[in-house]
Design an enzyme around this catalytic site. Structure first.
Site, mmCIF file in Angstrom:
data_model
loop_
_atom_site.group_PDB
_atom_site.id
_atom_site.type_symbol
_atom_site.label_atom_id
_atom_site.label_comp_id
_atom_site.label_asym_id
_atom_site.label_seq_id
_atom_site.Cartn_x
_atom_site.Cartn_y
_atom_site.Cartn_z
ATOM 1 N N LEU A 490 -15.529 -1.030 43.300
ATOM 2 C CA LEU A 490 -15.664 -0.350 42.013
ATOM 3 C C LEU A 490 -14.261 -0.155 41.457
ATOM 4 C CD1 LEU A 490 -17.147 1.186 39.775
ATOM 5 C CD2 LEU A 490 -17.026 3.232 41.218
ATOM 6 N N GLU A 491 -14.017 -0.707 40.269
ATOM 7 C CA GLU A 491 -12.730 -0.575 39.600
ATOM 8 C C GLU A 491 -12.837 0.546 38.569
ATOM 9 O OE1 GLU A 491 -9.531 -3.646 37.591
ATOM 10 O OE2 GLU A 491 -11.655 -3.905 37.092
ATOM 11 N N ILE A 492 -12.096 1.615 38.788
ATOM 12 C CA ILE A 492 -12.108 2.755 37.875
ATOM 13 C C ILE A 492 -10.872 2.684 36.999
ATOM 14 C CG2 ILE A 492 -11.952 5.270 37.739
ATOM 15 C CD1 ILE A 492 -13.689 5.431 40.206
#
Length: 746
Positions: A490-492
């Protein structure tokens, strides 16, 4: 209840405690307090050997139960950090032999030994359970079985390659060890890995009772053929056929050859542990288990000191580090997410909703403007849960509990009470801004000024999405990868205005959803889309220079990428890549320009799988197991195809595409899009499949050497253009004199 006599006062409660129960049954309760989970260490092995000697000398002990002192973990495997200390293959081999001997002491006891398993039972923990004469498991969601050593570039080192096949059969054991997949208690019992499933509160009593009745059955001394036959009978003809093959030399030869063929096709020879594992299992069957154990220890020693295992362990350590990182959130505590909204019931939206139901306790509100799409989304979630129940990976009551937390709606008003809303609508800036305005208005009616809005976008700057927001501090990017349930990254994305509390909540939610989280600075393409774009663009340029579609994809999959770049473009949508291109080109210049071949495909309506054809033809049947290349492609590309000179060869293809990827990753580090190489490596491998056996693009530079990388980039720049000019950080490293400054990692 069983009467428990006082434990041995000499035992350390944090290591192993010996308890004496009624009827002459002893219990070894183990746990290592220095670790979050129980893991196998040298100290634990030595303590186990000491307790075995005590038990052997005590004639009043008639049976033994092994159980963990922690309900969430039986044993999680070996202490992986300790493996980094091995620099000599022979020393590592000898360590493996000591662990084998230590665990084998349990099998050598004249009394029956039963493992009582609750929680994680993986790697050497499962090998410990295999040494026992019987295995009983708590039927809980936390109880899971796996032999995942191959994921670290290793083979089991405590007898697992010899005992597991003799318990469950060659085919199933190779599948478990070569994939590292995880089994639920139901699946483990079906396979014959455990003898019984019971409730957690009955686990110890059941194990004690079995220890009084259990017969000795050392898997290395007596082949459990009758047990295997019973298991195969339960599977019908296929199971009996498999048993028939395993019970004779020629049949086993067929099984091992099939396993090698499948493994080569899947892994391409980049992961030596897989081939060695098959060899070691076969040696044990053909030359005896003693020789098999020696081969296992030798293979472990050579692999643990090898480059591939070091790279894969680097990724493991990076993932563990990121689980603890606070990502500059300071002391900001996350919101408790009890109600999660998801906008969009397409594949991404339903995927996000599904993992949230699986991993979190939050109620999930799935919203769409189209009732048919909403119904299809719910049906997709229900079908996936039903499939997992059917194969024993999920209990029916667990499925029902998850579905009870899912609400579908067409109403904006239902979003008002959500703590976090994740939008997964089409990649259109105006639409995403509209969704944000709708959510803020709904939140205002409920007095929810703290509601967080997260955009699942792959390229649009979050600051642009939040440009008209009433509360831009509550806006953040949460970029998931497709398929959501399979991709662990997951790229935040945090903007300059994103508050620490908002960022902390996004990180906490992502981790709760089972994702490995990286946090990147807001910029066009963020990190993952940005580094992927030059890689895909270079593939399209190569196509324009006359390299074939199949030649390009085959060269890069043989190099170790899980899927070729042109096949990947077809999956993503060629139009999506072309749409993202101008955004990146405006920000970063000509090196991000979309090549003519991709644009021509879009003009011709060849958008990829969703339109039936892109670089490949998805409407025609496969030939020899391969998707046919789009036969109409040549006519579309003819105006841009290079007419003179030699076509790019396989090595040219690999060098250009891979170096374009690596160089852009370095640009991202130079510009502060990523804070450190660790997040860059994890993001590239888990999100994009960049050559896992290298450890990621930054570790790949260290592996090749900075001089080699920079010289290669300058050479490519001379041949193909300024887009290959080495990133500033690479040039600075090449110019440095101090050895430490010439590497990303020490």
């Amino acid at each position: 209840m069983n009467d428990v006599m006082a434990p041995d006062a000499a035992d350390s409660p944090s290591l192993i405690r010996l308890e004496h129960h009624a009827g002459g049954i002893a219990v070894l309760r183990f746990g290592v307090s220095a670790h979050r989970e129980t893991v196998l260490t040298d100290a634990l092995v030595e303590a186990l050997i000491e307790r075995i000697a005590v038990i052997r000398a005590d004639r009043d002990i008639r049976g033994l139960v092994l159980i963990s002192g922690r309900p969430d973990t039986f044993m999680a495997g070996v202490d992986i950090a300790s493996l980094d200390g091995f620099t000599d293959a022979l020393a590592a081999e000898q360590w493996g032999r000591r662990v084998q001997a230590g665990l084998a002491g349990l099998a050598a006891l004249s009394i029956p030994v039963v493992a009582a398993i609750e929680g994680t039972c993986m790697g050497s923990g499962l090998e410990l359970a295999l040494v026992c004469d019987g295995r009983v498991a708590a039927d809980t969601p936390a109880t899971r079985f796996a032999m995942p050593q191959v994921k670290l570039g290793l083979v089991p080192a405590a007898g697992g390659t010899q005992r597991l096949p003799r318990l469950v059969g060659i085919g199933d054991s190779l599948d478990l060890m070569l994939t590292g997949r995880t089994l639920s208690p139901v699946q483990a019992q079906t396979m014959g890995l455990i003898d019984a499933r019971v409730s957690a509160d009955q686990l110890l009593d059941t194990a004690l009772a079995r220890a009084r009745q259990q017969h000795k059955r050392d898997l290395l001394e007596r082949r459990s053929w009758y047990r295997q036959l019973q298991t195969r009978v339960s599977r019908g003809r296929a199971g009996l056929a498999e048993f028939a093959l395993e019970d004779n030399g020629p049949g086993r030869h067929v099984l091992f050859d099939q396993a090698r063929t499948r493994t080569r096709a899947r892994l391409g020879g980049h992961y030596p542990a897989a081939a060695r594992l098959i060899d070691v299992v076969e040696i044990g069957y053909e030359r005896g288990t003693h020789v098999g154990l020696m081969a296992e220890a030798k293979a472990f020693g050579e692999l643990v000191t090898g480059e591939v295992s070091h790279a894969l362990r680097h990724l493991h350590h990076a993932g563990q580090t990121l689980k603890k990182a606070n990502f500059r959130t300071g002391n900001a505590k996350p919101h408790t997410v009890t109600r999660l909204g998801v906008l969009g019931a397409g594949l991404m939206g339903t995927g996000i909703a599904s993992i949230s139901l699986d991993w979190t306790a939050a109620a999930v509100q799935l919203k769409d403007v189209d009732s048919e799409r909403l119904a299809r989304g719910r049906a997709r979630i229900e079908a996936e849960l039903a499939r997992r129940v059917d194969r024993g990976a999920l209990a029916a009551d667990q499925r029902d509990a998850r579905l009870a937390r899912l609400v579908t709606t067409l109403s904006d008003a239902d979003l008002a009470g959500c703590d976090v809303i994740i939008e997964a609508v089409f990649e259109d800036l105006a639409l995403k801004q509209q969704m944000l305005a709708v959510c803020e208005a709904a939140a205002d009616t409920a007095g929810r000024g703290d509601q967080i809005f997260a955009s699942n976008t792959s390229a649009l700057p979050i600051s642009d999405i939040a440009a008209r927001a009433a509360r831009p501090e509550n806006v953040v990017g949460m970029h998931y990868f497709s398929p959501v349930d399979k991709m662990s990254l997951l790229e935040i994305i945090a903007t300059e205005q994103t508050s620490r509390k908002t960022l902390s909540t996004a990180v906490s939610l992502g981790r709760a959803q089972g994702k490995t989280v990286i946090v990147v600075r807001d910029a066009p393409g963020f990190y993952t889309t940005r580094v992927l774009s030059p890689y895909l663009n270079e593939a399209a340029r190569l196509l324009g220079e006359g390299a074939g579609v199949r030649a390009i994809d085959d060269a890069l999959t043989k190099a170790g990428f899980p899927v070729g770049p042109l096949a990947l473009l077809d999956e993503v949508g060629v139009d999506v890549g072309v749409k993202v291109g101008p955004i990146l080109e405006a920000a970063f210049g000509p090196r991000m320009a979309v090549p003519a071949p991709a644009a021509r495909l879009v003009e011709a309506g060849f958008l990829g799988r969703k339109s039936g054809a892109g670089f490949y033809d998805y409407q025609s049947a496969k030939k020899h197991g391969q998707r046919p290349v789009n036969a109409r492609l040549e006519a579309v590309l003819a105006p841009s195809v290079h007419k003179g000179g030699a076509y790019p060869g396989a090595q040219d293809i690999v060098d250009r595409a891979t170096m374009a990827f690596v160089n852009e990753a370095a640009h991202c580090l130079s510009e502060g899009v990523i804070a450190d190489p660790l997040q860059g490596d994890i993001g590239a491998v888990l999100g994009l499949g960049f050559l896992p056996f290298t450890g990621g693009p930054f570790r790949y530079v260290d592996r090749l050497g900075i001089d080699h990388v920079v010289e290669t980039l300058w050479m490519l720049a001379d041949l193909h253009g300024a887009r290959f000019t080495p990133a500033p950080v690479l040039q600075a490293m090449a110019a440095a004199r101090a050895p430490r400054r010439r590497r990303f990692y020490g």
